[in-house]
Write a protein that holds these residues in place. Structure first.
Motif, mmCIF file in Angstrom:
data_model
loop_
_atom_site.group_PDB
_atom_site.id
_atom_site.type_symbol
_atom_site.label_atom_id
_atom_site.label_comp_id
_atom_site.label_asym_id
_atom_site.label_seq_id
_atom_site.Cartn_x
_atom_site.Cartn_y
_atom_site.Cartn_z
ATOM 1 N N GLU A 261 28.944 45.802 39.083
ATOM 2 C CA GLU A 261 27.543 46.143 38.906
ATOM 3 C C GLU A 261 27.420 47.621 38.558
ATOM 4 O O GLU A 261 28.089 48.475 39.132
ATOM 5 N N ALA A 262 26.535 47.925 37.650
ATOM 6 C CA ALA A 262 26.397 49.306 37.192
ATOM 7 C C ALA A 262 25.594 50.146 38.159
ATOM 8 O O ALA A 262 25.840 51.342 38.312
ATOM 9 N N ALA A 263 24.605 49.561 38.825
ATOM 10 C CA ALA A 263 23.701 50.355 39.663
ATOM 11 C C ALA A 263 24.306 50.567 41.023
ATOM 12 O O ALA A 263 24.967 49.701 41.585
ATOM 13 N N VAL A 264 24.048 51.740 41.597
ATOM 14 C CA VAL A 264 24.438 52.074 42.965
ATOM 15 C C VAL A 264 23.164 52.170 43.786
ATOM 16 O O VAL A 264 22.235 52.876 43.389
ATOM 17 N N PRO A 265 23.015 51.478 44.903
ATOM 18 C CA PRO A 265 21.755 51.436 45.628
ATOM 19 C C PRO A 265 21.214 52.796 45.998
ATOM 20 O O PRO A 265 20.012 53.009 45.955
ATOM 21 N N LEU A 266 22.064 53.737 46.366
ATOM 22 C CA LEU A 266 21.560 55.022 46.844
ATOM 23 C C LEU A 266 21.473 56.070 45.743
ATOM 24 O O LEU A 266 20.902 57.131 45.942
ATOM 25 N N ALA A 267 22.068 55.810 44.583
ATOM 26 C CA ALA A 267 22.048 56.805 43.507
ATOM 27 C C ALA A 267 21.998 56.085 42.177
ATOM 28 O O ALA A 267 23.004 55.932 41.486
ATOM 29 N N ALA A 268 20.812 55.601 41.853
ATOM 30 C CA ALA A 268 20.669 54.782 40.653
ATOM 31 C C ALA A 268 20.917 55.590 39.392
ATOM 32 O O ALA A 268 21.359 55.058 38.375
ATOM 33 N N ALA A 269 20.620 56.897 39.444
ATOM 34 C CA ALA A 269 20.732 57.720 38.248
ATOM 35 C C ALA A 269 22.014 58.524 38.202
ATOM 36 O O ALA A 269 22.187 59.373 37.346
ATOM 37 N N ILE A 270 22.926 58.305 39.159
ATOM 38 C CA ILE A 270 24.149 59.104 39.242
ATOM 39 C C ILE A 270 25.333 58.206 38.980
ATOM 40 O O ILE A 270 25.431 57.107 39.530
ATOM 41 N N THR A 271 26.230 58.640 38.170
ATOM 42 C CA THR A 271 27.435 57.875 37.862
ATOM 43 C C THR A 271 28.512 58.194 38.884
ATOM 44 O O THR A 271 28.835 59.358 39.116
ATOM 45 N N VAL A 272 29.057 57.162 39.479
ATOM 46 C CA VAL A 272 30.102 57.331 40.487
ATOM 47 C C VAL A 272 31.446 57.444 39.789
ATOM 48 O O VAL A 272 31.832 56.570 39.012
ATOM 49 N N THR A 273 32.149 58.492 40.083
ATOM 50 C CA THR A 273 33.476 58.709 39.510
ATOM 51 C C THR A 273 34.514 58.112 40.446
ATOM 52 O O THR A 273 34.635 58.527 41.608
ATOM 53 N N PHE A 347 27.072 55.951 52.599
ATOM 54 C CA PHE A 347 26.552 57.055 51.788
ATOM 55 C C PHE A 347 27.667 57.815 51.051
ATOM 56 O O PHE A 347 27.398 58.824 50.410
ATOM 57 N N LYS A 348 28.916 57.321 51.152
ATOM 58 C CA LYS A 348 30.017 58.027 50.509
ATOM 59 C C LYS A 348 29.906 58.005 48.993
ATOM 60 O O LYS A 348 30.286 58.963 48.307
ATOM 61 N N ALA A 349 29.405 56.901 48.443
ATOM 62 C CA ALA A 349 29.273 56.820 46.992
ATOM 63 C C ALA A 349 28.339 57.911 46.478
ATOM 64 O O ALA A 349 28.628 58.592 45.473
ATOM 65 N N TYR A 350 27.237 58.092 47.135
ATOM 66 C CA TYR A 350 26.279 59.121 46.730
ATOM 67 C C TYR A 350 26.880 60.511 46.894
ATOM 68 O O TYR A 350 26.771 61.371 45.997
ATOM 69 N N ALA A 351 27.522 60.784 48.033
ATOM 70 C CA ALA A 351 28.101 62.105 48.278
ATOM 71 C C ALA A 351 29.200 62.418 47.275
ATOM 72 O O ALA A 351 29.303 63.552 46.762
ATOM 73 N N PHE A 355 29.200 65.418 44.412
ATOM 74 C CA PHE A 355 30.299 66.397 44.392
ATOM 75 C C PHE A 355 30.916 66.490 43.003
ATOM 76 O O PHE A 355 31.171 67.591 42.488
ATOM 77 N N THR A 356 31.182 65.361 42.358
ATOM 78 C CA THR A 356 31.835 65.361 41.054
ATOM 79 C C THR A 356 30.905 65.864 39.951
ATOM 80 O O THR A 356 31.351 66.544 39.015
ATOM 81 N N ASP A 357 29.615 65.525 40.016
ATOM 82 C CA ASP A 357 28.685 65.957 38.977
ATOM 83 C C ASP A 357 28.438 67.463 39.002
ATOM 84 O O ASP A 357 28.159 68.077 37.963
ATOM 85 N N THR A 358 28.508 68.058 40.181
ATOM 86 C CA THR A 358 28.278 69.506 40.306
ATOM 87 C C THR A 358 29.568 70.302 40.276
ATOM 88 O O THR A 358 29.546 71.529 40.466
ATOM 89 N N LEU A 390 38.025 65.504 49.202
ATOM 90 C CA LEU A 390 37.862 65.427 47.752
ATOM 91 C C LEU A 390 38.540 66.612 47.060
ATOM 92 O O LEU A 390 39.170 66.459 45.999
ATOM 93 N N ARG A 391 38.424 67.783 47.637
ATOM 94 C CA ARG A 391 39.059 68.960 47.033
ATOM 95 C C ARG A 391 40.573 68.871 47.100
ATOM 96 O O ARG A 391 41.280 69.301 46.178
ATOM 97 N N ASP A 392 41.098 68.319 48.218
ATOM 98 C CA ASP A 392 42.554 68.201 48.375
ATOM 99 C C ASP A 392 43.133 67.022 47.614
ATOM 100 O O ASP A 392 44.363 66.894 47.510
ATOM 101 N N GLY A 393 42.275 66.136 47.155
ATOM 102 C CA GLY A 393 42.770 64.946 46.458
ATOM 103 C C GLY A 393 43.285 63.870 47.374
ATOM 104 O O GLY A 393 44.018 62.975 46.939
#
Length: 532
Positions: A261-273, A347-351, A355-358, A390-393
């Motif tokens: 599914e393309a949509a994410v419930p908590l961040a409809a306008a944000i692409t999850v990387t 809420f990890k998908a949104y967080a 993080f990746t978009d910014t 996320l920073r440490d990979g």
């Protein structure tokens, strides 16, 4: 209060004459004499007419105002004038007060018996000490006698097992379903024991049971004319197990559908990387799975059988077979999925997307303010730890929010009118994602309707549907129903059920726990049969 008034209180309706009352350090000493009519001889039942002699005997009575009471009773010994009677003399017993060889009054005996039935030996002894009752644990247990079991079995008999020690030793409780009382207790749950009981106690017309093969075998052997009724609760439980197995097998279908599914419930306008998959963390359950797989494989390679490995490693045979036949990667992935999710997981998908978009410039405090409005109730520290990973990979990939198989099973097995709108919507999403779960849901609800509305005549059609269209677990459940078709059909048609039996099984567990699981079978059986 005079002596006559006190006699009316202590010996109301009893043929004794109160002569003296003495207060001692131990309590009250009451002296009385039997004054009733001459009794009958216990050997030949002839009326006595001559007094041989008299003597005093001591009886412990019920406490008075918290003080111990001792009765010094003067009784008479009579001649038996009947020549053919083996007795020459006998002692009178005062009705409602005394009996042969008993050093307590009948009223005190009744109290002691009630305490023994409810509490047993040592706990009863402690209570008697508090109540100023003269009784030791041996005397209390000696008051418990095995009640007589009716020669005829009840018309509607219920049978079920209970655990003396779970997984080790079991017994059987027999219940009169119409009256709700326990009829007898058997020391095991073997078919031969139950068959012997049915042979010795004929008369059962309807027998309610679970789906244990031992009880069914005994009924067919000893009471072939009795109507067997399978318990409806156990049928629903077995169906629920089959449904949950199906949901486990098709969990990958739900994951693929949700991840697609393309949509994410908590961040409809944000692409999850999506992050690259990482190795399972070295948690306790992952390490235990790894070690257990190595132990099983090493024993299999040396030629050990599944049963021998199960005994050696203290595992179930099914567990050993699963570790033998499943790749380590699949086992580790399954163990990794059983980890605790944590408060941040929804809420990890949104967080992660923020993080990746910014480019990592967003702060944990900013994200905290954003997800607080969406229902997050955790602290900012969890977000900081996630950003550091996320920073440490080393962060784990964001997993789709998929309901657990047990949760899906609870939605399917729940009545439709009792299901909330939110759960009904999520169940619809699950049914859309997986055709097999959708089919299982329809079959389970159809079976529930058959059970609720007593439509047992439609059972064979339902079984045919499962054999043609259902996944393997539900198809196996339908096959088991076909093997026990008559009893299951009766359970889905008649009003009789094992609900009363299950209630008595819970009562047996309560009694067993109160005896610290140390009582013998004889004592446990007496307390079960005598305790209301």
């Amino acid at each position: 209060m005079g002596v006559e008034s006190l006699a009316d209180v202590l010996f109301s309706g009893i043929d004794v004459r109160l002569t003296r009352i003495t207060e001692t350090v131990e309590g009250l000493l009451v002296e009385a004499a039997a004054c009733g009519p001459p009794p009958r001889c216990p050997g030949c039942n002839s009326q006595a007419s001559r007094v041989h002699s008299a003597y005093e005997r001591g009886l412990a009575g019920l406490p008075v105002n918290g003080r111990a009471l001792t009765v010094r009773l003067r009784v008479r010994r009579f001649f038996c004038d009947r020549g053919r009677c083996p007795r020459r003399t006998f002692v009178e017993q005062v009705d409602q007060l005394s009996e042969r060889y008993r050093r307590s009054s009948l009223g005190l005996k009744q109290w002691q018996h009630a305490v023994a039935v409810e509490l047993g030996g040592r706990p009863g002894q402690r209570l008697c000490r508090r109540l100023r009752l003269t009784a030791g644990r041996t005397r209390l247990l000696g008051l418990l006698t095995e009640p007589a079991v009716p020669e005829q079995a009840p018309r509607v008999l219920g049978v079920d097992d209970f655990a003396f020690r779970r997984g080790k030793r079991y017994g059987t409780v027999l219940v009169d379903v119409e009256s709700g009382r326990v009829v007898d207790v058997l020391p095991d749950r073997e078919a031969a024991t139950f068959a012997a009981w049915l042979t010795a106690h004929p008369g059962a017309e309807v027998i309610c049971r679970d789906r244990a093969t031992a009880y069914s075998k005994a009924i067919k052997e000893a009471a072939p004319d009795a109507l067997e009724v399978a318990d409806r609760w156990h049928l629903l439980q077995n169906l629920g197990v089959a449904v949950e197995k199906t949901c486990h097998q098709h969990r990958s279908c739900l994951r693929k559908h949700t991840e697609g599914e393309a949509a994410v419930p908590l961040a409809a306008a944000i692409t999850v990387t999506e992050l690259p998959p990482s190795a399972p963390p070295r948690t306790q359950i992952v390490e235990r799975t790894r070690q257990r797989h190595a132990d099983v494989r090493s024993l299999v390679d040396t030629g050990w059988t599944i049963s021998a490995i199960a005994r050696r490693l203290h595992l179930d045979r099914k567990t050993v077979r699963r570790f033998r036949d499943t790749d380590l990667d699949i086992l580790l992935a399954s163990a990794h999925e059983r980890r605790p999710t944590g408060v941040l997981s929804p809420f990890k998908a949104y967080a992660t997307a923020r993080f990746t978009d910014t480019g990592g410039s967003v702060t944990a405090t900013q994200v905290l303010a954003e997800i607080r409005a969406k229902g997050y109730r955790g602290s900012v520290q969890a977000i900081r730890k996630h950003f550091a990973a996320l920073r440490d990979g080393t962060a784990e990939p964001v997993r789709a929010d998929i309901p657990s198989p047990r949760k899906i099973t609870s939605w399917i097995m729940c009545r439709r009118e009792d299901l909330s709108a939110k759960d009904d919507k999520r169940l619809l999403q699950v049914r859309t994602a997986c055709p097999d779960i959708n089919r299982v849901c329809d079959l389970a609800r159809t079976f529930h309707d058959l059970l609720a509305h007593r439509r047992g005549h439609l059972l064979i059609d339902w079984i045919r549907q499962t054999e043609q269209e259902a996944p393997a677990p539900v198809r196996g459940f339908g096959g088991f129903l076909r093997q026990d078709l008559a009893a299951v059909t009766a359970g889905l048609t008649l009003d009789w059920s094992s609900g009363v039996v299950e209630g008595n099984v819970n009562r047996v567990k309560t009694i067993k726990r109160s005896m610290y699981n140390r009582a013998s079978f004889r004592l446990l059986r007496i307390r079960i049969l005598t305790r209301p």
